[in-house]
Design an enzyme around this catalytic site. Structure first.
Site, PDB file in Angstrom:
ATOM      1  N   GLU A 150     -56.290  22.861  34.813  1.00 54.62           N
ATOM      2  CA  GLU A 150     -55.703  23.775  34.167  1.00 54.62           C
ATOM      3  C   GLU A 150     -54.320  23.989  34.400  1.00 54.62           C
ATOM      4  O   GLU A 150     -53.577  24.333  35.091  1.00 54.62           O
ATOM      5  CB  GLU A 150     -56.199  25.435  34.102  1.00 54.62           C
ATOM      6  CG  GLU A 150     -56.011  26.542  32.724  1.00 54.62           C
ATOM      7  CD  GLU A 150     -56.894  27.507  32.853  1.00 54.62           C
ATOM      8  OE1 GLU A 150     -56.616  27.902  31.646  1.00 54.62           O
ATOM      9  OE2 GLU A 150     -57.415  27.683  33.756  1.00 54.62           O
ATOM     10  N   GLU A 154     -49.047  26.635  37.055  1.00 52.06           N
ATOM     11  CA  GLU A 154     -48.605  28.046  36.402  1.00 52.06           C
ATOM     12  C   GLU A 154     -46.621  27.592  36.503  1.00 52.06           C
ATOM     13  O   GLU A 154     -46.491  27.384  37.830  1.00 52.06           O
ATOM     14  CB  GLU A 154     -49.279  29.166  36.112  1.00 52.06           C
ATOM     15  CG  GLU A 154     -48.837  29.980  35.719  1.00 52.06           C
ATOM     16  CD  GLU A 154     -48.417  30.221  33.843  1.00 52.06           C
ATOM     17  OE1 GLU A 154     -47.112  30.169  33.946  1.00 52.06           O
ATOM     18  OE2 GLU A 154     -49.870  30.058  34.077  1.00 52.06           O
ATOM     19  N   ASN A 168     -43.924  22.384  36.518  1.00 57.31           N
ATOM     20  CA  ASN A 168     -43.757  22.307  35.336  1.00 57.31           C
ATOM     21  C   ASN A 168     -45.068  21.037  35.128  1.00 57.31           C
ATOM     22  O   ASN A 168     -45.249  19.930  35.546  1.00 57.31           O
ATOM     23  CB  ASN A 168     -42.593  21.244  34.415  1.00 57.31           C
ATOM     24  CG  ASN A 168     -41.650  20.853  32.699  1.00 57.31           C
ATOM     25  OD1 ASN A 168     -43.718  21.567  32.043  1.00 57.31           O
ATOM     26  ND2 ASN A 168     -41.835  19.663  33.363  1.00 57.31           N
ATOM     27  N   ASP A 213     -48.271  28.164  24.392  1.00 58.05           N
ATOM     28  CA  ASP A 213     -47.314  29.072  23.753  1.00 58.05           C
ATOM     29  C   ASP A 213     -46.940  28.032  22.257  1.00 58.05           C
ATOM     30  O   ASP A 213     -46.743  26.802  23.043  1.00 58.05           O
ATOM     31  CB  ASP A 213     -45.890  28.681  24.507  1.00 58.05           C
ATOM     32  CG  ASP A 213     -44.789  29.776  24.046  1.00 58.05           C
ATOM     33  OD1 ASP A 213     -44.873  29.885  22.813  1.00 58.05           O
ATOM     34  OD2 ASP A 213     -43.917  30.336  24.814  1.00 58.05           O
ATOM     35  N   LYS A 252     -42.222  29.647  15.833  1.00 55.24           N
ATOM     36  CA  LYS A 252     -40.314  29.203  14.471  1.00 55.24           C
ATOM     37  C   LYS A 252     -40.653  27.628  14.638  1.00 55.24           C
ATOM     38  O   LYS A 252     -40.220  26.994  15.549  1.00 55.24           O
ATOM     39  CB  LYS A 252     -39.262  29.784  15.345  1.00 55.24           C
ATOM     40  CG  LYS A 252     -39.971  31.382  15.328  1.00 55.24           C
ATOM     41  CD  LYS A 252     -38.147  32.559  15.792  1.00 55.24           C
ATOM     42  CE  LYS A 252     -38.341  33.738  16.129  1.00 55.24           C
ATOM     43  NZ  LYS A 252     -37.262  34.370  16.559  1.00 55.24           N
ATOM     44  N   ASP A 296     -54.791  29.613  19.295  1.00 51.61           N
ATOM     45  CA  ASP A 296     -54.803  30.743  17.885  1.00 51.61           C
ATOM     46  C   ASP A 296     -53.729  30.827  16.679  1.00 51.61           C
ATOM     47  O   ASP A 296     -53.462  31.172  15.909  1.00 51.61           O
ATOM     48  CB  ASP A 296     -55.379  31.967  18.086  1.00 51.61           C
ATOM     49  CG  ASP A 296     -53.995  32.673  19.408  1.00 51.61           C
ATOM     50  OD1 ASP A 296     -53.190  31.589  19.442  1.00 51.61           O
ATOM     51  OD2 ASP A 296     -53.860  33.693  19.583  1.00 51.61           O
TER      52      ASP A 296
END
Length: 245
Positions: A77, A102, A129, A152, A156, A188
């Protein structure tokens, strides 16, 4: 130095590509600090570094059979956050090995604490990473599945270049997955979901593992804080699944 001597190589001080995260510097709670000190030797994989603190050296090696003490399917994951999804999966699927990737220590500490409470001995964590983990740390074709849930969105316009799901990432994921392995995605953010479809539909070595516009929700994906927050804000959740051809 003579005129014919080669110029010394310029030292590298930055990664070649932007990463898909900004590392938070907030301190951990006392409980998280204790979990880190007590549980890291059991759960955290020691990673040789390159330049950055979250980098992975190009000659790093990870032998799943040695790390887990057995040969079993491996699920990775990326961006495991607080560890809700992967701890649940590891504790309910003891026949499978899991690797959480993570960069935020507080999340890793929480994951280790919950994994210990759940008795999830088949889980390990990497603080690094994610593309470098897939490319340099994991043996080629070693992962049965790679999960990327709610990365993430970098919503923008000037930041979208930092999104994780790109053609380059698809190639890296393809190399890490065994033939027939699955790449599972969820977001989402509608425009990111559309970008994921565009990238993955064009990615060599991958084929859709769903019919229609979006995939059905993956049974193994439990509700997390990120998903709940998106739903509360009125955003639709979109799943995707691609099979390594």
């Amino acid at each position: 130095m003579s005129d014919t001597d080669p110029e010394p190589a310029e030292p590298r001080t930055f990664r070649d590509h932007p990463v898909s995260f900004v590392r938070r510097s907030g301190r951990m709670s006392d409980g998280q600090e204790r979990a880190w000190q007590e549980l890291a030797p059991q759960y955290l994989v020691d990673v040789p570094r390159d330049i950055a603190s979250t980098s992975v050296a190009r000659d790093a090696r990870f032998d799943p059979a040695t790390v887990y003490g057995r040969t079993a399917p491996l699920i990775v994951e990326i961006g495991s956050g607080q560890g809700h999804a992967i701890v649940h999966a590891a504790s309910t699927r003891p026949d499978v090995d899991f690797l959480a990737v993570e960069v935020f220590r507080a999340g890793l500490a929480r994951t280790m604490k919950d994994a210990a409470a759940a008795g999830a001995a088949n889980l390990r964590l990497v603080e690094a990473n994610a593309p470098e983990v897939l490319q340099h740390l994991l043996p080629a074709g070693s992962a049965s599945e790679v999960w990327v849930f709610f990365p993430d969105p970098w919503h923008k316009k000037r930041h979208t270049k930092r999104r994780l799901i790109t053609a380059e990432f698809a190639g890296i994921a393809a190399a890490a997955l065994r033939p027939g392995g699955m790449l599972r995605l969820a977001t989402d953010w509608e425009d990111y979901a559309v970008q994921m479809v565009t990238v993955m539909d064009a990615a060599p070595g991958f084929a859709r593992a769903f019919e229609g516009e979006w995939a059905e929700r993956f049974d193994g994906r439990v509700m997390t804080a990120f998903e709940r927050k998106g739903i509360e804000r009125g955003r639709d959740i979109r799943d995707l699944a691609y099979r390594r051809a």
